[in-house]
Design an enzyme around this catalytic site. Structure first.
Site, PDB file in Angstrom:
ATOM      1  N   ASP A 121     -45.330  -3.716-104.255  1.00 21.02           N
ATOM      2  CA  ASP A 121     -45.618  -5.118-103.947  1.00 21.02           C
ATOM      3  C   ASP A 121     -45.166  -6.037-105.081  1.00 21.02           C
ATOM      4  OD1 ASP A 121     -46.609  -7.245-102.519  1.00 21.02           O
ATOM      5  OD2 ASP A 121     -48.716  -6.854-102.964  1.00 21.02           O
ATOM      6  N   ASN A 143     -42.248  -8.202-104.928  1.00 22.95           N
ATOM      7  CA  ASN A 143     -40.822  -8.563-105.001  1.00 22.95           C
ATOM      8  C   ASN A 143     -40.633 -10.071-104.895  1.00 22.95           C
ATOM      9  OD1 ASN A 143     -40.328  -5.841-104.971  1.00 22.95           O
ATOM     10  ND2 ASN A 143     -39.559  -5.769-102.876  1.00 22.95           N
ATOM     11  N   TRP A 197     -41.876 -11.949-108.020  1.00 25.35           N
ATOM     12  CA  TRP A 197     -40.954 -11.677-109.139  1.00 25.35           C
ATOM     13  C   TRP A 197     -39.762 -12.634-109.049  1.00 25.35           C
ATOM     14  CZ3 TRP A 197     -35.805 -10.177-109.306  1.00 25.35           C
ATOM     15  CH2 TRP A 197     -35.325  -9.679-110.523  1.00 25.35           C
ATOM     16  N   HIS A 238     -36.186  -8.291-103.532  1.00 24.71           N
ATOM     17  CA  HIS A 238     -36.065  -7.059-102.738  1.00 24.71           C
ATOM     18  C   HIS A 238     -34.877  -6.218-103.233  1.00 24.71           C
ATOM     19  CE1 HIS A 238     -39.210  -8.434-100.209  1.00 24.71           C
ATOM     20  NE2 HIS A 238     -38.512  -9.346 -99.556  1.00 24.71           N
ATOM     21  N   GLU A 259     -46.728  -4.893 -90.111  1.00 25.25           N
ATOM     22  CA  GLU A 259     -47.032  -6.322 -90.277  1.00 25.25           C
ATOM     23  C   GLU A 259     -45.827  -7.102 -90.842  1.00 25.25           C
ATOM     24  OE1 GLU A 259     -49.177  -3.819 -91.220  1.00 25.25           O
ATOM     25  OE2 GLU A 259     -50.408  -4.207 -89.457  1.00 25.25           O
ATOM     26  N   ASN A 260     -44.949  -6.393 -91.565  1.00 24.71           N
ATOM     27  CA  ASN A 260     -43.782  -7.073 -92.143  1.00 24.71           C
ATOM     28  C   ASN A 260     -42.833  -7.640 -91.081  1.00 24.71           C
ATOM     29  OD1 ASN A 260     -43.467  -4.812 -95.012  1.00 24.71           O
ATOM     30  ND2 ASN A 260     -44.515  -6.791 -94.854  1.00 24.71           N
ATOM     31  N   ARG A 287     -50.627   0.722-106.528  1.00 25.96           N
ATOM     32  CA  ARG A 287     -50.179  -0.549-105.957  1.00 25.96           C
ATOM     33  C   ARG A 287     -49.778  -1.474-107.096  1.00 25.96           C
ATOM     34  NH1 ARG A 287     -52.001  -3.871-100.755  1.00 25.96           N
ATOM     35  NH2 ARG A 287     -50.456  -5.516-100.946  1.00 25.96           N
ATOM     36  N   SER A 323     -53.945  -2.352 -97.353  1.00 28.24           N
ATOM     37  CA  SER A 323     -52.938  -2.893 -96.431  1.00 28.24           C
ATOM     38  C   SER A 323     -52.440  -1.914 -95.367  1.00 28.24           C
ATOM     39  CB  SER A 323     -51.749  -3.451 -97.214  1.00 28.24           C
ATOM     40  OG  SER A 323     -52.160  -4.487 -98.049  1.00 28.24           O
TER      41      SER A 323
HETATM   42  C1  FPP Z   1     -43.357  -6.326-101.204  1.00 33.11           C
HETATM   43  O1  FPP Z   1     -42.894  -7.466-101.828  1.00 33.11           O
HETATM   44  C2  FPP Z   1     -42.315  -5.422-100.809  1.00 33.11           C
HETATM   45  C3  FPP Z   1     -41.899  -5.157 -99.535  1.00 33.11           C
HETATM   46  C4  FPP Z   1     -41.955  -6.066 -98.386  1.00 33.11           C
HETATM   47  C5  FPP Z   1     -41.393  -3.826 -99.208  1.00 33.11           C
HETATM   48  C6  FPP Z   1     -40.689  -3.089-100.304  1.00 33.11           C
HETATM   49  C7  FPP Z   1     -39.234  -3.276-100.231  1.00 33.11           C
HETATM   50  C8  FPP Z   1     -38.393  -2.929-101.235  1.00 33.11           C
HETATM   51  C9  FPP Z   1     -38.843  -2.293-102.490  1.00 33.11           C
HETATM   52  C10 FPP Z   1     -36.938  -3.233-101.109  1.00 33.11           C
HETATM   53  C11 FPP Z   1     -36.203  -2.445-100.128  1.00 33.11           C
HETATM   54  C12 FPP Z   1     -36.602  -1.029-100.055  1.00 33.11           C
HETATM   55  C13 FPP Z   1     -35.787  -0.030 -99.755  1.00 33.11           C
HETATM   56  C14 FPP Z   1     -36.344   1.342 -99.581  1.00 33.11           C
HETATM   57  C15 FPP Z   1     -34.353  -0.226 -99.602  1.00 33.11           C
HETATM   58  P1  FPP Z   1     -43.387  -8.842-101.240  1.00 33.11           P
HETATM   59  O2  FPP Z   1     -42.225  -9.482-100.570  1.00 33.11           O
HETATM   60  O3  FPP Z   1     -44.580  -8.646-100.382  1.00 33.11           O
HETATM   61  O4  FPP Z   1     -43.775  -9.592-102.557  1.00 33.11           O
HETATM   62  P2  FPP Z   1     -44.800 -10.815-102.677  1.00 33.11           P
HETATM   63  O5  FPP Z   1     -46.157 -10.265-102.320  1.00 33.11           O
HETATM   64  O6  FPP Z   1     -44.685 -11.188-104.115  1.00 33.11           O
HETATM   65  O7  FPP Z   1     -44.331 -11.874-101.736  1.00 33.11           O
END
Ligand code: FPP
Length: 235
Positions: free
Chosen positions: A15, A17, A20, A32, A62-63, A183, A191
Site C-alpha cells: 500500500d 503507491n 508516494w 505504481h 474493490e480496486n 502492510r 482490507s
Molecule cells: C496500493 O497503492 C497498491 C495497489 C493498488 C496495488 C499494488 C500494485 C503494485 C505494487 C503495482 C503493480 C503490481 C504488479 C504486480 C505489476 P495505492 O494506490 O492504494 O496507494 P494510496 O493508498 O497511497 O493511494
C-alpha cells in the site's frame, strides 16, 4: 503446526503507491510503476532469505472501482510484469500462481496467467502467489457454495464439513497459512485479504510507502517476527 520461529509464508499488502507519488508531485501511476519494481526486488530478496511462499496483493476486487484511467494503467503494468518480469522470476526456479477471480480480467491476461502457472508447476525454490482481482469474502462464499453443492448432490453430509475441507475449497488450498502479514504505508487494516488464512498470522505494519520498501526493511521485519511468541490460543 508451525513452531514459534517458523517463517514459511509471508503475505504482503503493498500500500501507499499513490501517496508516494503525490508526495513527489508525480501522477499516481508513477507510484505504481515504482511499486512494480519493488515487487521484483522483494521477490528476489524473499527467495534469498529462505521464504518458501510469498503472497502479494496486487489488485483487489474493490480496486475495480478506481478511475478507469488508473485501472487501465494498473492493467498495463500488469501485462508488462506478466510478460517480462515474471519470465526472469520463472527462470530463477520460482513457482508462480495466482489467486482471485479470473473472470473479471481481460482474456489475454488470463491466458498469460494460466501459461505461467503451467510452465512453473515443477519449480521448487519458492512459490510466488499473486492475488489479482482477489477478495477474501468472495473466496469464502465460493467455498461455501461448492460445499453446499456437494451436500445437495448427496456426495457428503453436513457433518462431514470441517476446517480441512473448507480450507481445501479456497484458492490457497495447497499452501500453508501466512505466518506473517506485512502492510506498508501506515494503514492498519486487513482490507478483505486472506481473512480465513490469517487466523493465526502475525501482523506487521510499517509506515514506509510500498515504493520505498526494500530488502533491508524486510530483513528487519523478519528479525522482529522471530522474536515473537506464537501461541495459537494455547497458554
Ligand atoms: C496500493 O497503492 C497498491 C495497489 C493498488 C496495488 C499494488 C500494485 C503494485 C505494487 C503495482 C503493480 C503490481 C504488479 C504486480 C505489476 P495505492 O494506490 O492504494 O496507494 P494510496 O493508498 O497511497 O493511494
Amino acid at each position: 503446526m508451525a513452531d514459534d520461529t517458523t517463517l514459511r509464508h509471508i503475505a504482503v499488502i503493498m500500500d501507499g503507491n499513490g501517496r508516494w507519488a503525490q508526495k513527489k508531485g508525480l501522477p499516481r501511476v508513477a507510484g505504481h510503476r515504482k511499486g512494480a519494481e519493488v515487487v521484483k526486488e522483494i521477490t528476489r530478496a524473499a527467495g534469498e532469505l529462505g521464504v518458501e511462499f510469498l503472497t502479494l496483493y496486487a489488485f483487489s476486487t474493490e480496486n475495480w472501482k478506481r478511475s478507469q484511467d488508473e485501472v487501465s494503467s494498473l492493467m498495463g503494468l500488469l501485462r508488462q510484469y506478466l510478460k517480462s518480469d515474471l519470465k526472469e522470476i520463472q527462470d530463477n526456479g520460482v513457482r508462480i500462481r495466482f489467486i482471485g477471480e479470473r473472470e473479471m480480467l481481460d482474456a489475454d491476461i488470463v491466458k498469460m496467467m494460466n501459461k505461467l502457472e503451467r510452465d512453473t508447476v515443477g519449480n521448487t525454490k519458492m512459490t510466488l502467489c499473486i492475488a489479482l482481482s482477489y477478495g477474501s469474502r468472495q473466496e469464502i462464499v465460493n467455498a461455501a457454495q461448492k460445499i453446499a453443492m456437494l451436500v445437495k448432490r448427496g456426495d457428503i453430509s453436513p457433518e462431514d464439513v470441517d476446517v480441512k475441507m473448507f480450507s481445501d475449497m479456497l484458492y490457497t488450498r495447497d499452501m500453508p497459512d501466512p505466518d506473517l502479514i506485512i502492510r506498508t504505508s501506515g494503514e492498519q487494516r486487513i482490507s478483505n485479504y486472506l481473512l480465513w488464512q490469517a487466523a493465526y498470522s502475525e501482523f506487521f505494519f510499517t509506515p514506509t510507502f510500498w515504493p520505498d520498501f526494500n530488502k533491508t526493511e524486510l530483513e528487519a521485519i523478519i528479525k522482529n517476527f522471530s522474536s515473537r511468541e506464537r501461541r495459537y490460543g494455547k497458554n
